[in-house]
Design a protein around this motif. Structure first.
Motif, short mmCIF file in Angstrom:
data_model
loop_
_atom_site.label_atom_id
_atom_site.label_comp_id
_atom_site.label_asym_id
_atom_site.label_seq_id
_atom_site.Cartn_x
_atom_site.Cartn_y
_atom_site.Cartn_z
N GLN A 1 -6.82 2.35 -10.20
CA GLN A 1 -5.74 3.87 -8.75
C GLN A 1 -5.22 3.04 -8.10
O GLN A 1 -6.03 2.56 -7.05
N PRO A 2 -4.21 4.02 -7.97
CA PRO A 2 -3.33 4.00 -7.12
C PRO A 2 -3.73 3.89 -6.29
O PRO A 2 -3.63 2.46 -4.48
N ALA A 3 -5.37 4.49 -5.43
CA ALA A 3 -5.51 4.94 -4.14
C ALA A 3 -5.78 3.39 -3.33
O ALA A 3 -6.32 3.24 -2.21
N ALA B 1 -4.65 0.44 -4.26
CA ALA B 1 -3.86 -1.31 -4.99
C ALA B 1 -4.16 -1.35 -3.51
O ALA B 1 -4.22 -0.88 -2.28
#
Length: 93
Positions: A88-90, A92
């Motif tokens: 998930q981007p959060a 990264a």
């Protein structure tokens, strides 16, 4: 919660009582359809005390595609609801 006289189940609206029953019945039917499917572990919930909106199963990553195909062949909708945190981007780097 504001309880009004004449309402079923301690003040719950009839529409909610019916929807709760339908959701519980649907979860039970999914549980029955998944029973005995090799590689699938049902995340059990107490359907008498909850209104499940998902039927969550655990599968080994190596078996996921095979299990997804098998479930779809049985007419069971399947998908990855939440990707793993590390994807998930959060989260990264």
């Amino acid at each position: 919660m504001l309880v009004q006289q004449g309402q079923p189940s301690g003040g719950l609206r009839q529409e909610f009582v019916e929807a709760r029953g339908a959701g519980q019945a649907l979860w039970r039917s999914y549980a029955a359809a998944l029973e005995g499917l090799d590689g699938v572990t049902l995340v059990d919930v107490d359907v008498e005390r909850s209104v499940p909106h998902l039927c969550v199963v655990l599968v080994a990553a190596r078996d996921r595609d095979r299990i997804f195909r098998t479930l779809r062949e049985r007419g069971i909708g399947v998908g990855t609801h939440y990707p793993p945190n590390h994807l998930q981007p959060a989260f990264a780097p």
